[in-house]
Design an enzyme around this catalytic site. Structure first.
Site: not given
Ligand code: PMP
Length: 346
Positions: A48
């Site tokens: 993130k």
């Molecule tokens: N794993 C974790 C621990 C996350 O915080 C997130 C984000 N929501 C994701 C996977 C998935 O990533 P994305 O939001 O880019 O699909």
């Protein structure tokens, strides 16, 4: 006189360019070669950092953010941490509207990073003025010069991965990648990365990982948002009860669902076998790989890249707590490892 010192100017120079690490023991019985893009190496310990930095710097380029401006988001998770970290370095205020379901640990962590946290009641509908969505929207409207990151509905989310994660993986594999397996929450990671990779080679197979209790897989297959698919589950950051516009379903070939229990055990196994201390969804992605192997997805020529989204330290009171695992009933099955006993020296 200024000496030449080999130092970074600040943490933000360390966002992205995470290592691709070959998986060894955990992939022993699988056909093909497996490599993990380990996003816990980002300074904020998750993928993130990439989207938070990209969206904030895009707002700066557009002249929306000025020194002292406010950045608002609705999350107690990784995105909140990244925004708080970047706000400190760049001199912004950070406001996070979070659900009252968020653990005290998470709220304390965000406050330690200087964020102002609004805790909003969990059991109200999304359009209730007290919901964290509505609180964030109201604060955004009331605060002049503020931005609302809105990661589920912001095109810049996937664009950040299109510009960084995608090219990094292409270069790190010298173009020899055959499969990308990644979790889908907002869908930003998989959509942006897959779009870039498929532009280089349309034959790369892209598989999204979804949770039981989420609507994404069925929506991808039928175009229908089936609310009957929705029920509570434990894994955080994976799957969703709505369709995020940040997800580009066209670049994802297939979704595969994983359980809370198997994902938790697999995450613990990655830590024990590879020495890579990873989060819950890294277990989910590796669990998906095991299921795909059983479905005959890979052969000896496969070069599979999986994305491990964050670091294990965020899960000490969850998957890395034997008590929590036991409370979930995750040690009840015969086929799982017994938790290691602690020896108390008297
Ligand atoms: N794993 C974790 C621990 C996350 O915080 C997130 C984000 N929501 C994701 C996977 C998935 O990533 P994305 O939001 O880019 O699909």
């Amino acid at each position: 006189m200024e000496h030449k010192i080999n130092a970074y100017n600040n943490l933000l120079e360390l966002v992205g360019n995470t290592p691709l690490i070959k998986l060894n023991k955990i992939a022993d019985n699988l056909e093909g070669n497996f490599y993990a893009k380990v996003e816990g190496f980002n300074p904020g310990h998750s993928s993130k950092d990439r989207i938070a930095l990209y969206i904030i710097e895009e707002a700066e380029r557009r002249g929306i953010l000025k020194k002292g401006s406010t950045i608002i988001e609705t999350t107690s998770g990784n995105t909140g941490f990244s925004i708080a970290m970047i706000s400190i370095i760049k001199g912004y205020e950070c406001i996070l509207a979070v659900s009252s379901k968020s653990s005290k640990d998470k709220i304390d962590m965000l406050r330690s990073m200087g964020a102002k946290v609004y805790v909003c009641p969990a059991h109200v509908s999304a359009d209730d003025p007290r919901s964290y969505y509505e609180v964030a929207k109201r604060l955004h409207e009331e605060t002049e010069g503020s931005i609302y990151i809105n990661q589920y509905f912001n095109d810049l989310n996937a664009e950040a991965h299109y510009k960084s994660t995608g090219p990094e993986i292409w270069n790190q594999t010298n173009g020899h990648i055959t499969h990308l397996v990644a979790c889908s929450g907002t869908g930003g990671t998989i959509s942006g990365t897959a779009k870039y990779l498929k532009e280089q080679n349309p034959n790369i197979r892209v598989i999204g990982v979804d949770a039981y209790g989420s609507v994404l897989k069925k929506y991808h297959e039928t175009g229908e948002l089936d609310t009957k698919e929705i029920y509570p589950y434990r894994i955080e950051g994976l799957g969703k009860n709505l369709i995020p516009t940040a997800t580009n379903f066209k670049v994802i070939d297939e979704f595969i669902k994983v359980t809370d229990e198997e994902s938790a055990h697999t995450a613990r196994e990655i830590s024990r076998t590879e020495g890579l201390f990873v989060g819950y969804t890294s277990g989910a992605v590796m669990q998906a790989v095991r299921q795909l192997e059983e479905m005959g997805e890979f052969n000896e020529n496969s070069n599979v890249v999986v994305i491990f989204p964050d670091h294990g330290s965020r899960y000490m009171s969850k998957i890395y707590s034997d008590q929590w695992m036991s409370d979930q009933g995750f040690f009840d099955s015969k086929n799982v490892e017994e938790p290691q006993k602690i020896e108390f020296v008297k």
